[in-house]
Design a protein around this motif. Structure first.
Motif, short mmCIF file in Angstrom:
data_model
loop_
_atom_site.label_atom_id
_atom_site.label_comp_id
_atom_site.label_asym_id
_atom_site.label_seq_id
_atom_site.Cartn_x
_atom_site.Cartn_y
_atom_site.Cartn_z
N LYS A 155 -6.16 -2.80 5.76
CA LYS A 155 -6.14 -1.50 6.42
C LYS A 155 -5.62 -1.63 7.85
CE LYS A 155 -9.79 0.76 3.76
NZ LYS A 155 -11.12 1.38 3.82
N SER A 213 -0.85 9.18 4.42
CA SER A 213 -1.15 9.71 3.09
C SER A 213 0.08 9.62 2.22
CB SER A 213 -1.61 11.18 3.18
OG SER A 213 -0.59 11.95 3.72
N LYS A 214 -0.10 9.18 1.00
CA LYS A 214 1.05 8.99 0.12
C LYS A 214 1.67 10.32 -0.25
CE LYS A 214 -0.22 4.67 -1.99
NZ LYS A 214 -1.60 4.38 -1.90
N PHE A 229 -0.21 0.31 -4.40
CA PHE A 229 -1.46 -0.40 -4.64
C PHE A 229 -2.54 0.14 -3.72
CE2 PHE A 229 1.57 -3.64 -6.15
CZ PHE A 229 1.03 -3.88 -7.40
N SER A 230 -3.78 0.08 -4.18
CA SER A 230 -4.90 0.47 -3.33
C SER A 230 -5.10 -0.61 -2.27
CB SER A 230 -6.18 0.61 -4.17
OG SER A 230 -6.60 -0.66 -4.64
N TYR A 231 -5.86 -0.28 -1.23
CA TYR A 231 -6.17 -1.28 -0.22
C TYR A 231 -6.87 -2.48 -0.85
CZ TYR A 231 -5.08 2.08 3.52
OH TYR A 231 -4.44 2.96 4.35
N GLU A 232 -7.76 -2.21 -1.79
CA GLU A 232 -8.51 -3.26 -2.45
C GLU A 232 -7.59 -4.19 -3.25
OE1 GLU A 232 -9.30 0.02 -2.52
OE2 GLU A 232 -11.12 -0.02 -1.30
N GLU A 233 -6.65 -3.60 -3.99
CA GLU A 233 -5.71 -4.41 -4.77
C GLU A 233 -4.82 -5.25 -3.85
OE1 GLU A 233 -4.93 -1.70 -8.76
OE2 GLU A 233 -3.99 -1.09 -6.87
N VAL A 235 0.82 -1.21 0.00
CA VAL A 235 0.00 0.00 0.00
C VAL A 235 0.86 1.26 0.00
CG1 VAL A 235 -1.69 1.32 1.33
CG2 VAL A 235 -1.96 -1.15 1.09
N SER A 253 3.69 8.39 -5.72
CA SER A 253 3.73 6.99 -6.08
C SER A 253 4.76 6.80 -7.16
CB SER A 253 2.35 6.51 -6.54
OG SER A 253 1.94 7.28 -7.65
#
Length: 185
Positions: free
Chosen positions: A144, A180-181, A127-131, A122, A184
């Motif tokens: 998470k 927070s990123k 990558f998103s949390y979902e990915e 993450v 990327s």
């Protein structure tokens, strides 16, 4: 991109795959072997890749599964008591944050495998949390939770208070430890 061969995309993901493999194994030679095994598996099973989906996520899933399969086969974990493997994670930076980077690497190496993996997927890999949840085969809430616990544990290990920040110029490292990123890659 309608008739392009997905195999043509494999090479562009090599640096990210190697970085992820090194973060998992803490050993460059083993990481290179894992990346090679992943590429062979991807190449021979390319028909299972769904065109239009995320190639990087598919490759990271294969890499992750390869890593955990090798861990199960070994049936034991090598201790990193003196920090030799942790020190080999990346080249030491030549800037003012040198000491903090060393501390960061040591702290990252002390995290549980699941927490480090979630944090790197993450935070560092973007990558998103979902990915990340799909790659790890767990619920989004689990990713998470692992990410938050990993960030809190890193801050604790490094002795950081809420109002303190590290003096690093590396966006990837900062995105790993901050909620927070920064950017990327």
């Amino acid at each position: 991109m309608s008739n392009s061969d997905p195999r043509d995309q494999l090479v562009e993901h090599l640096p990210a795959m190697r970085a992820f493999a090194i973060s998992l194994t803490r050993n460059g030679a083993i990481a290179d072997d894992m990346v090679q095994d992943t590429l062979v598996k991807a190449w021979t099973n390319i028909e299972k890749f769904e065109v239009g989906t995320n190639m990087r996520a598919w490759l990271f899933t294969i890499l992750r599964n390869t890593y955990y399969s090798s861990r199960r086969k070994a049936n034991r974990e090598v201790a990193d008591v003196d920090g030799v493997f942790t020190e080999s994670l990346a080249e030491k930076p030549a800037h003012d944050g040198h000491m903090q980077m060393t501390d960061f690497r040591k702290a990252l190496g002390l995290l549980k495998d699941e927490q480090r993996e979630a944090l790197l997927l993450v935070g560092a890999s973007g990558f998103s949390y979902e990915e990340a949840a799909e790659m790890c085969g767990v619920a989004v809430g689990t990713i998470k939770s692992r990410t938050n616990r990993a960030r809190a544990r890193l801050a604790e290990l490094m002795g950081l208070r809420d109002d303190e920040s590290l003096e690093m110029t590396d966006d990837a490292t900062m995105s790993v430890i901050s909620a927070s990123k920064v950017s990327s890659f």
